[in-house]
Motif scaffolding. Sequence first.
Motif, PDB file in Angstrom:
ATOM      1  N   ILE A  62     -12.934   8.775  -3.404  1.00 40.69           N
ATOM      2  CA  ILE A  62     -11.732   9.182  -2.658  1.00 40.69           C
ATOM      3  C   ILE A  62     -11.521  10.709  -2.675  1.00 40.69           C
ATOM      4  O   ILE A  62     -10.502  11.195  -2.211  1.00 40.69           O
TER       5      ILE A  62
ATOM      6  N   GLU B  71       1.631   5.896   5.033  1.00 40.72           N
ATOM      7  CA  GLU B  71       0.242   5.502   4.760  1.00 40.72           C
ATOM      8  C   GLU B  71      -0.670   6.733   4.779  1.00 40.72           C
ATOM      9  O   GLU B  71      -0.595   7.557   5.685  1.00 40.72           O
ATOM     10  N   GLY B  72      -1.483   6.882   3.744  1.00 40.56           N
ATOM     11  CA  GLY B  72      -2.422   8.002   3.655  1.00 40.56           C
ATOM     12  C   GLY B  72      -1.872   9.234   2.966  1.00 40.56           C
ATOM     13  O   GLY B  72      -2.574  10.246   2.861  1.00 40.56           O
ATOM     14  N   PHE B  73      -0.629   9.187   2.485  1.00 39.54           N
ATOM     15  CA  PHE B  73      -0.033  10.297   1.743  1.00 39.54           C
ATOM     16  C   PHE B  73       0.251   9.826   0.323  1.00 39.54           C
ATOM     17  O   PHE B  73       0.666   8.684   0.114  1.00 39.54           O
ATOM     18  N   TYR B  74       0.019  10.724  -0.658  1.00 39.12           N
ATOM     19  CA  TYR B  74       0.029  10.311  -2.058  1.00 39.12           C
ATOM     20  C   TYR B  74       0.876  11.249  -2.921  1.00 39.12           C
ATOM     21  O   TYR B  74       0.909  12.469  -2.692  1.00 39.12           O
TER      22      TYR B  74
ATOM     23  N   ASN C 149       3.128   4.247  -1.273  1.00 37.48           N
ATOM     24  CA  ASN C 149       3.484   4.980  -2.491  1.00 37.48           C
ATOM     25  C   ASN C 149       4.915   5.478  -2.397  1.00 37.48           C
ATOM     26  O   ASN C 149       5.408   5.785  -1.303  1.00 37.48           O
TER      27      ASN C 149
ATOM     28  N   SER D 124       0.801  -1.232   0.000  1.00 38.70           N
ATOM     29  CA  SER D 124       0.000   0.000   0.000  1.00 38.70           C
ATOM     30  C   SER D 124       0.835   1.285   0.000  1.00 38.70           C
ATOM     31  O   SER D 124       0.283   2.381  -0.127  1.00 38.70           O
TER      32      SER D 124
ATOM     33  N   ASN E 131      -0.224  14.769  -4.357  1.00 43.12           N
ATOM     34  CA  ASN E 131      -0.234  15.956  -3.511  1.00 43.12           C
ATOM     35  C   ASN E 131       1.108  16.671  -3.418  1.00 43.12           C
ATOM     36  O   ASN E 131       1.164  17.783  -2.890  1.00 43.12           O
TER      37      ASN E 131
END
Length: 161
Positions: free
Chosen positions: A157, A88-91, A15, A13, A94
């Motif tokens: 999302i 986790e939770g950062f993409y 990135n 998961s 952004n």
Amino acid sequence: MQLVSVSIDKPESINFIFGQTHFIKSVEDIHETLVGAVPGIRFGLAFCEASGNCLVRCSGTDDAMLELASRNALAIGAGHSFIIFLGEGFYPVNVLNSLKLVPEVCRIYCATANPTQVILAETDQGRGVLGVVDGFSPRGVEGEEDIAWRKGLLRQIGYKL
């Protein structure tokens, strides 16, 4: 010269962003850019120094991501390459535009959570990045159901209204 492929080792998961830069100052500039782009961002950054001591230089805000970055950068071992693992939770979406504006950044090879292989040329001088294999080959062309799924996901999302 030999061709070498190095698989990125990471949890499914997570990135990451892989690129090339040209100066040791990049470590601090990329760090500052990431924390300025997304408050509270968790990441690890590693940069392969290409002269002098030729060390993997690291920075970040998350110990686990720092460990992933330094381990993968050392395995890749291509001068002036850098890799950023996002918590986790950062993409990447952004931070990519901000990252591309860092004066030392020459190229972004990929930004993905997919299984990835880095393709390298190895000579007696060192290693250079030829490209990446990001994910898998297409299995066909999307149909109406696939289009509906894609559009639904983007709205679910929060990337489309």
